[in-house]
Design a protein around this motif. Structure first.
Motif, PDB file in Angstrom:
ATOM      1  N   GLU A   1       0.833  -1.204   0.000  1.00  0.00           N
ATOM      2  CA  GLU A   1       0.000   0.000   0.000  1.00  0.00           C
ATOM      3  C   GLU A   1       0.864   1.249   0.000  1.00  0.00           C
ATOM      4  O   GLU A   1       0.585   2.206  -0.732  1.00  0.00           O
ATOM      5  CB  GLU A   1      -0.937   0.000   1.215  1.00  0.00           C
ATOM      6  CG  GLU A   1      -2.090  -0.970   1.107  1.00  0.00           C
ATOM      7  CD  GLU A   1      -2.955  -0.981   2.366  1.00  0.00           C
ATOM      8  OE1 GLU A   1      -3.026   0.062   3.055  1.00  0.00           O
ATOM      9  OE2 GLU A   1      -3.546  -2.034   2.642  1.00  0.00           O
ATOM     10  N   LEU A   2       1.916   1.244   0.819  1.00  0.00           N
ATOM     11  CA  LEU A   2       2.815   2.394   0.848  1.00  0.00           C
ATOM     12  C   LEU A   2       3.505   2.577  -0.502  1.00  0.00           C
ATOM     13  O   LEU A   2       3.663   3.703  -0.986  1.00  0.00           O
ATOM     14  CB  LEU A   2       3.847   2.245   1.961  1.00  0.00           C
ATOM     15  CG  LEU A   2       3.340   2.443   3.389  1.00  0.00           C
ATOM     16  CD1 LEU A   2       4.444   2.079   4.400  1.00  0.00           C
ATOM     17  CD2 LEU A   2       2.898   3.883   3.608  1.00  0.00           C
TER      18      LEU A   2
ATOM     19  N   LYS B   1       2.349   1.638  -3.437  1.00  0.00           N
ATOM     20  CA  LYS B   1       1.341   2.133  -4.373  1.00  0.00           C
ATOM     21  C   LYS B   1       1.107   3.631  -4.142  1.00  0.00           C
ATOM     22  O   LYS B   1       0.985   4.407  -5.104  1.00  0.00           O
ATOM     23  CB  LYS B   1       0.030   1.365  -4.210  1.00  0.00           C
ATOM     24  CG  LYS B   1       0.059  -0.017  -4.782  1.00  0.00           C
ATOM     25  CD  LYS B   1      -1.277  -0.711  -4.569  1.00  0.00           C
ATOM     26  CE  LYS B   1      -1.237  -2.156  -5.027  1.00  0.00           C
ATOM     27  NZ  LYS B   1      -2.519  -2.828  -4.742  1.00  0.00           N
ATOM     28  N   GLU B   2       1.035   4.012  -2.869  1.00  0.00           N
ATOM     29  CA  GLU B   2       0.808   5.415  -2.522  1.00  0.00           C
ATOM     30  C   GLU B   2       1.967   6.285  -3.025  1.00  0.00           C
ATOM     31  O   GLU B   2       1.743   7.342  -3.605  1.00  0.00           O
ATOM     32  CB  GLU B   2       0.639   5.562  -1.006  1.00  0.00           C
ATOM     33  CG  GLU B   2       0.309   6.951  -0.536  1.00  0.00           C
ATOM     34  CD  GLU B   2      -1.076   7.417  -0.982  1.00  0.00           C
ATOM     35  OE1 GLU B   2      -1.253   8.632  -1.081  1.00  0.00           O
ATOM     36  OE2 GLU B   2      -1.962   6.567  -1.212  1.00  0.00           O
TER      37      GLU B   2
ATOM     38  N   ARG C   1       1.702   6.417  -6.792  1.00  0.00           N
ATOM     39  CA  ARG C   1       0.584   7.281  -7.181  1.00  0.00           C
ATOM     40  C   ARG C   1       0.970   8.748  -7.046  1.00  0.00           C
ATOM     41  O   ARG C   1       0.711   9.565  -7.934  1.00  0.00           O
ATOM     42  CB  ARG C   1      -0.652   6.960  -6.334  1.00  0.00           C
ATOM     43  CG  ARG C   1      -1.919   7.659  -6.798  1.00  0.00           C
ATOM     44  CD  ARG C   1      -3.145   7.276  -5.980  1.00  0.00           C
ATOM     45  NE  ARG C   1      -2.984   7.406  -4.548  1.00  0.00           N
ATOM     46  CZ  ARG C   1      -3.049   8.575  -3.862  1.00  0.00           C
ATOM     47  NH1 ARG C   1      -3.252   9.698  -4.487  1.00  0.00           N
ATOM     48  NH2 ARG C   1      -2.907   8.587  -2.560  1.00  0.00           N
ATOM     49  N   LYS C   2       1.622   9.069  -5.933  1.00  0.00           N
ATOM     50  CA  LYS C   2       2.036  10.460  -5.710  1.00  0.00           C
ATOM     51  C   LYS C   2       3.073  10.881  -6.750  1.00  0.00           C
ATOM     52  O   LYS C   2       3.036  12.009  -7.244  1.00  0.00           O
ATOM     53  CB  LYS C   2       2.585  10.644  -4.300  1.00  0.00           C
ATOM     54  CG  LYS C   2       1.516  10.662  -3.257  1.00  0.00           C
ATOM     55  CD  LYS C   2       2.089  10.929  -1.888  1.00  0.00           C
ATOM     56  CE  LYS C   2       0.982  10.911  -0.853  1.00  0.00           C
ATOM     57  NZ  LYS C   2       1.494  11.136   0.490  1.00  0.00           N
TER      58      LYS C   2
END
Length: 174
Positions: A152-153, A155-156, A159-160
């Motif tokens: 998740e981190l 992906k985050e 994404r950023k």
């Protein structure tokens, strides 16, 4: 064989070969609760006990040697009692020996026979395996949760970065 308080002082080598005075005094007191016994009489009892044990041991040793044995057994002592003319004490001695053996067996049972757990070894092993399996499952769950958080981190962060690059691209188009 003399074992008196005057021989060898207190705790001397000669005293080591004597019946404990306190035990003899206690037996005398238990046998004669209504009668007082003088100190000299008590000492005579101790001397008689010591002499009797010495004589009985010598006779039992002789019986043992006659049978070509190297270890004195209870039956050698009983035969020694017969040889010394104490036939009438045989039954009491055998009863005392049986009682002593039962007491020793109970003491051994208390010391060594006492289970340390209410579970058998097999039950304890099964419980241990269950605990190991639970620990493995918990560890696996923690690792999966950690992996999911890491994903998740990632992906985050990705994404950023993509959003940042889009904004940068949008700024170039102007």
């Amino acid at each position: 064989m003399m074992c008196s308080p005057n021989n060898g002082g207190s705790g001397g080598e000669e005293d080591d070969k004597c019946v404990p005075r306190a035990a003899v005094y206690k037996m005398i007191k238990d046998c004669t609760p209504q009668i007082r016994v003088s100190g000299e009489a008590k000492e005579l009892f101790v001397q008689c006990c010591n002499e009797f044990i010495h004589t009985l041991a010598l006779q039992a040793n002789a019986v043992c040697e006659q049978q070509a044995k190297k270890l004195i057994h209870p039956d050698h002592i009983v035969t020694a009692l017969d040889n010394l003319g104490f036939n009438s004490y045989k039954a009491k001695c055998l009863n005392a020996m049986e009682t002593a053996q039962e007491e020793m067996a109970q003491k051994r049972k208390k010391l060594h026979g006492k289970p340390t757990s209410i579970y058998t070894q097999e039950e304890l092993r099964r419980q241990q395996e269950i605990l190991f399996e639970q620990a493995r499952e918990e560890l696996q769950q923690l690792e999966e949760d950690d992996w999911a958080r890491t994903q998740e981190l990632s992906k985050e962060v990705l994404r950023k970065k993509m959003e940042a690059s889009r904004t940068d691209d949008d700024n170039y188009d102007d």
